[in-house]
Design an enzyme around this catalytic site. Structure first.
Site, PDB file in Angstrom:
ATOM      1  N   VAL A   1      39.474  35.107  45.418  1.00 42.76           N
ATOM      2  CA  VAL A   1      39.246  36.233  44.812  1.00 42.76           C
ATOM      3  C   VAL A   1      39.291  37.651  45.456  1.00 42.76           C
ATOM      4  CG1 VAL A   1      37.805  35.129  43.012  1.00 42.76           C
ATOM      5  CG2 VAL A   1      36.545  36.008  44.996  1.00 42.76           C
ATOM      6  N   GLY A   2      39.223  37.405  46.780  1.00 45.39           N
ATOM      7  CA  GLY A   2      39.522  38.694  47.600  1.00 45.39           C
ATOM      8  C   GLY A   2      40.153  38.381  48.822  1.00 45.39           C
TER       9      GLY A   2
ATOM     10  N   THR B   1      48.591  31.936  50.329  1.00 39.75           N
ATOM     11  CA  THR B   1      47.597  32.724  50.104  1.00 39.75           C
ATOM     12  C   THR B   1      46.186  31.949  49.639  1.00 39.75           C
ATOM     13  OG1 THR B   1      46.640  34.635  49.072  1.00 39.75           O
ATOM     14  CG2 THR B   1      48.128  33.216  47.922  1.00 39.75           C
TER      15      THR B   1
ATOM     16  N   GLU C   1      37.890  39.982  42.925  1.00 40.02           N
ATOM     17  CA  GLU C   1      36.287  40.450  43.203  1.00 40.02           C
ATOM     18  C   GLU C   1      36.026  41.691  42.128  1.00 40.02           C
ATOM     19  OE1 GLU C   1      35.390  38.764  47.347  1.00 40.02           O
ATOM     20  OE2 GLU C   1      36.119  40.696  47.160  1.00 40.02           O
TER      21      GLU C   1
END
Length: 384
Positions: free
Chosen positions: A168-169, A177, A256
């Site tokens: 999420v960040g 990723t 986020e």
């Protein structure tokens, strides 16, 4: 949601997190074709460098994930800790250490708490008891608000693809990723799996960005057990792509502090590479992201972001078209009342920005999210 045939898992809390699962082992019944893509960060963690070595022959049996501790920037001690983790899991599974891959996610600069890791290894049951993919997905979570899992059937066969992911960040891909793990029971040769997965990742996980920051622990792995037998390569790639794309969108939507999934489509480019570059410039722009968060249809920020691609000298502003959803906002200059009417669209939970460059037929789509004050507050207080 269950793992495909030939895979089992063990999920537990070993005390790295306070009260949720933080230790996941997923294994095939034997060494199988596998491919891994990893961060290019110069601060890559021991889990990345170890897994790169172990999957270099395109075969593996298992992956172990430690959640909430990345074991990055921990020097030689961290490297030894990652090796001990792989060795211990291999002993419990009865396989070679080189057949075990490691992924880690969490705070940088802290070593594994090895007493808890060793206790977690000792608690791995034999054989692994579960096929619950959702439980494994929950075990990957750090700041994620929801577990991320997806599945697809391989057309014309009984084979399935199941994927789980976290992130999420600190997400801006550089060959991979976040952490994503995909599994299929289709039979496929290792070299074919490798080539296929590179293509899929380039169109999915490499097309998501939350905050332009590339993680030190990025890991994306795909295993193929083969127990469902041979399948046609086209349908298999389509199923893997569908699962990876579903996970990509889940990651972008769960950014986020995010309220909106931001989808940027670029067409009319010289080629797909240029299209992705322009799309990334837009989706990564803090000004575009904050405008979306505020419901401000400020197309000038999109034009600015396109213009940052200054080395793409074949982009001519006179040929560019910008749309928010279906509404053209450039070169058609809308009246203030019309722009104000777009505000409700920009405030929606899925915002599409469509850009035509008017050069050729290259195209790409990328996904991201808005940028909120909650993102700033969360990351300002991340370790304190």
């Amino acid at each position: 949601m269950h793992l495909p045939g030939g895979f089992h898992c063990h999920v537990a809390n070993i005390g790295i997190k306070d009260d949720t699962d933080d230790f996941v082992v997923i294994a095939a019944d034997r060494p199988v074709p596998a491919v891994g893509l990893f961060t290019k960060s110069r601060f890559a963690g021991p889990s990345v460098t170890l897994s790169q070595r172990h999957v270099a022959d395109r075969r593996a049996r298992a992956v172990v994930v430690v959640s909430k501790n990345s074991n990055v920037a921990t020097g030689a001690d961290g490297e030894r800790d990652a090796a001990r983790l792989a060795e211990g899991v291999a002993r419990r599974l009865g396989c070679e250490t080189e057949d075990v891959l490691v992924a880690s996610t969490g705070v940088i600069g802290r070593r594994y708490p090895m007493e808890r890791i060793e206790a977690g290894i000792a608690g791995i049951p034999a054989p692994l008891p579960s096929t619950d993919a959702l439980a494994a997905a929950r075990g990957l979570m750090t700041t994620d608000t929801v577990a991320k899992a997806a599945t697809a059937q391989v057309a014309g066969s009984s084979a399935r693809v199941v994927g789980i992911a976290k992130g999420v960040g600190m997400i801006e891909p550089d060959m991979a990723t976040h952490i994503s793990l995909l599994f299929t029971d289709a039979a496929v040769e290792a070299e074919a799996l490798d080539a296929m997965y590179h293509r899929v990742v380039d169109r999915t996980f490499n097309c998501v960005s939350i905050d332009t920051d590339t993680s030190t622990s990025d890991t994306s792995i795909c295993f193929a057990s083969g127990v469902a037998g041979p399948v046609e390569p086209g349908p298999l790639e389509a199923a893997v792509h569908d699962v990876a794309l579903d996970l990509t969108k889940q990651i972008a939507r769960d950014g986020e502090g995010a309220n909106s999934l931001l989808e940027v489509r670029v067409g009319g480019a010289r080629d797909a590479t240029q299209a992705k570059r322009v799309a990334k410039a837009v989706v990564n722009s803090p000004l575009v992201k904050t405008a979306v968060h505020g419901g401000d249809p400020n197309w000038g920020r999109v034009a600015m972001a396109i213009g940052k691609c200054s080395e793409d000298t074949d982009i001519d502003q006179r040929d560019v078209v910008i749309r928010f959803g279906e509404a053209e906002v450039y070169p058609t200059l809308l009246a203030d009342d019309d722009l104000a009417a777009l505000s409700s669209y920009i405030k929606g939970d899925h915002v599409v920005i469509d850009i035509g460059l008017g050069i050729a037929d290259g195209a790409a789509t990328v996904w991201g999210c808005d940028l909120s004050d909650a993102y700033v507050r969360f990351n300002a207080d991340y370790t304190t």
